[in-house]
Design a protein around this motif. Sequence first.
Motif, PDB file in Angstrom:
ATOM      1  N   TYR A   5     -19.188  58.519  -1.930  1.00  0.00           N
ATOM      2  CA  TYR A   5     -18.913  57.349  -2.753  1.00  0.00           C
ATOM      3  C   TYR A   5     -19.613  56.122  -2.194  1.00  0.00           C
ATOM      4  N   SER A   6     -19.944  55.220  -3.083  1.00  0.00           N
ATOM      5  CA  SER A   6     -20.457  53.908  -2.687  1.00  0.00           C
ATOM      6  C   SER A   6     -19.488  52.870  -3.235  1.00  0.00           C
ATOM      7  N   GLY A   7     -18.921  52.064  -2.330  1.00  0.00           N
ATOM      8  CA  GLY A   7     -17.936  51.079  -2.743  1.00  0.00           C
ATOM      9  C   GLY A   7     -18.333  49.662  -2.380  1.00  0.00           C
ATOM     10  N   ARG A   8     -18.032  48.736  -3.264  1.00  0.00           N
ATOM     11  CA  ARG A   8     -18.294  47.312  -3.013  1.00  0.00           C
ATOM     12  C   ARG A   8     -17.068  46.704  -2.332  1.00  0.00           C
ATOM     13  N   ILE A   9     -17.267  46.041  -1.206  1.00  0.00           N
ATOM     14  CA  ILE A   9     -16.161  45.438  -0.468  1.00  0.00           C
ATOM     15  C   ILE A   9     -15.622  44.226  -1.241  1.00  0.00           C
ATOM     16  N   ILE A  10     -14.343  44.286  -1.581  1.00  0.00           N
ATOM     17  CA  ILE A  10     -13.678  43.182  -2.259  1.00  0.00           C
ATOM     18  C   ILE A  10     -12.942  42.310  -1.240  1.00  0.00           C
TER      19      ILE A  10
ATOM     20  N   MET B 154      -4.809  37.986  -6.191  1.00  0.00           N
ATOM     21  CA  MET B 154      -5.187  38.168  -4.799  1.00  0.00           C
ATOM     22  C   MET B 154      -5.905  36.940  -4.287  1.00  0.00           C
ATOM     23  N   HIS B 155      -5.482  35.806  -4.824  1.00  0.00           N
ATOM     24  CA  HIS B 155      -6.107  34.543  -4.450  1.00  0.00           C
ATOM     25  C   HIS B 155      -7.589  34.578  -4.836  1.00  0.00           C
ATOM     26  N   ASP B 156      -8.507  34.232  -3.900  1.00  0.00           N
ATOM     27  CA  ASP B 156      -9.922  34.190  -4.254  1.00  0.00           C
ATOM     28  C   ASP B 156     -10.542  35.585  -4.317  1.00  0.00           C
ATOM     29  N   ASN B 157      -9.795  36.613  -3.960  1.00  0.00           N
ATOM     30  CA  ASN B 157     -10.291  37.972  -4.033  1.00  0.00           C
ATOM     31  C   ASN B 157      -9.559  38.755  -5.110  1.00  0.00           C
ATOM     32  N   LYS B 158      -9.231  38.115  -6.208  1.00  0.00           N
ATOM     33  CA  LYS B 158      -8.445  38.721  -7.270  1.00  0.00           C
ATOM     34  C   LYS B 158      -9.159  39.934  -7.856  1.00  0.00           C
ATOM     35  N   ILE B 159      -8.403  41.016  -8.004  1.00  0.00           N
ATOM     36  CA  ILE B 159      -8.949  42.228  -8.579  1.00  0.00           C
ATOM     37  C   ILE B 159      -8.821  42.174 -10.095  1.00  0.00           C
ATOM     38  N   ILE B 160      -9.901  42.490 -10.764  1.00  0.00           N
ATOM     39  CA  ILE B 160      -9.904  42.533 -12.221  1.00  0.00           C
ATOM     40  C   ILE B 160      -9.878  43.990 -12.640  1.00  0.00           C
ATOM     41  N   ARG B 161      -8.973  44.332 -13.536  1.00  0.00           N
ATOM     42  CA  ARG B 161      -8.862  45.713 -13.963  1.00  0.00           C
ATOM     43  C   ARG B 161     -10.131  46.158 -14.666  1.00  0.00           C
ATOM     44  N   VAL B 162     -10.688  47.288 -14.218  1.00  0.00           N
ATOM     45  CA  VAL B 162     -11.876  47.863 -14.836  1.00  0.00           C
ATOM     46  C   VAL B 162     -11.515  49.237 -15.367  1.00  0.00           C
ATOM     47  N   PRO B 163     -11.773  49.546 -16.631  1.00  0.00           N
ATOM     48  CA  PRO B 163     -11.411  50.857 -17.177  1.00  0.00           C
ATOM     49  C   PRO B 163     -12.124  51.980 -16.429  1.00  0.00           C
ATOM     50  N   MET B 164     -11.418  53.063 -16.201  1.00  0.00           N
ATOM     51  CA  MET B 164     -12.020  54.227 -15.564  1.00  0.00           C
ATOM     52  C   MET B 164     -12.885  54.947 -16.586  1.00  0.00           C
ATOM     53  N   ARG B 165     -14.163  55.095 -16.274  1.00  0.00           N
ATOM     54  CA  ARG B 165     -15.083  55.685 -17.236  1.00  0.00           C
ATOM     55  C   ARG B 165     -15.523  57.085 -16.843  1.00  0.00           C
ATOM     56  N   VAL B 166     -15.571  57.316 -15.549  1.00  0.00           N
ATOM     57  CA  VAL B 166     -16.068  58.611 -15.092  1.00  0.00           C
ATOM     58  C   VAL B 166     -15.134  59.159 -14.033  1.00  0.00           C
ATOM     59  N   VAL B 167     -14.714  60.372 -14.152  1.00  0.00           N
ATOM     60  CA  VAL B 167     -13.881  61.001 -13.127  1.00  0.00           C
ATOM     61  C   VAL B 167     -14.611  62.227 -12.594  1.00  0.00           C
TER      62      VAL B 167
ATOM     63  N   LYS C 291     -10.725  44.964   8.287  1.00  0.00           N
ATOM     64  CA  LYS C 291     -11.048  45.370   9.658  1.00  0.00           C
ATOM     65  C   LYS C 291     -12.439  45.973   9.676  1.00  0.00           C
ATOM     66  N   GLY C 292     -13.209  45.691  10.759  1.00  0.00           N
ATOM     67  CA  GLY C 292     -14.552  46.226  10.883  1.00  0.00           C
ATOM     68  C   GLY C 292     -15.605  45.154  10.703  1.00  0.00           C
ATOM     69  N   THR C 293     -16.863  45.587  10.674  1.00  0.00           N
ATOM     70  CA  THR C 293     -17.986  44.648  10.637  1.00  0.00           C
ATOM     71  C   THR C 293     -18.460  44.323   9.223  1.00  0.00           C
ATOM     72  N   PHE C 294     -17.935  45.019   8.225  1.00  0.00           N
ATOM     73  CA  PHE C 294     -18.369  44.758   6.853  1.00  0.00           C
ATOM     74  C   PHE C 294     -17.751  43.461   6.333  1.00  0.00           C
ATOM     75  N   LYS C 295     -18.468  42.858   5.392  1.00  0.00           N
ATOM     76  CA  LYS C 295     -18.024  41.596   4.801  1.00  0.00           C
ATOM     77  C   LYS C 295     -17.897  41.746   3.285  1.00  0.00           C
ATOM     78  N   LYS C 296     -17.248  40.767   2.670  1.00  0.00           N
ATOM     79  CA  LYS C 296     -17.080  40.759   1.214  1.00  0.00           C
ATOM     80  C   LYS C 296     -18.436  40.905   0.533  1.00  0.00           C
TER      81      LYS C 296
END
Length: 211
Positions: free
Chosen positions: A69-74, A1-14, A78-83
């Motif tokens: 949920y609390s999510g970190r913007i990657i 994803m260029h400079d916003n590349k997603i790194i796979r993180v194992p799912m630990r909690v469902v 759209k909108g006012t939130f930033k990385k």
Amino acid sequence: MHDNKIIRVPMRVVFALSVWCTLSQHLSATTLPRLSVDTLYKHADVVAIVQIESGELVKNGEQSCGVKYSGRIINALKGTFKKDDLINFGPYRDNGIGSFALVFLNESSNVFNPKISTSLEIEKETEYKVQCTKRMPKYSIMHEGFGLLPISWTAKFDYKNAVALKDRWLASPEGIETKRREIDDDRIPSEEYWVLVDDMIHYLKEKADIK
């Protein structure tokens, strides 16, 4: 994803959500329209790729309102939130901590959820939603929860990261390559499709009809 590349993180909690039972009953009594990604984008207050960092059950007395949920913007689309900003949203789905998703969000007091009710008791549903909205975060997933699209690597695209669309509820964007998801056995087709993350980002930034 260029400079916003997603790194796979194992799912630990469902999170096992009682709200999903409510949603399932709701869907059985409701006919949801099949929307386009363009429509969701147009009506969304926030569109972003997020990594879910935490989640907690929210209740209205003994009644479940879903999950906050609390999510970190990657990648902010759209909108006012930033990385790297944190955004709180809910209430649908059982998403694992560490998982990634493309989310289409509205302010919870004014969610774009076009539908045709066939048998729901609208007054009771409205009262329930009003009480729960007071306890939920500012933003809610659009289209009865189908505005959250999981992201994962997939062998269908040579182990690259892709967005999963449930085609029955959300039409695949035109002009973008899709790969059908399979359930356990390739001979049993599902109603879900993969779209490469980079293709979806490009589409939303360059092609979505937001007029």
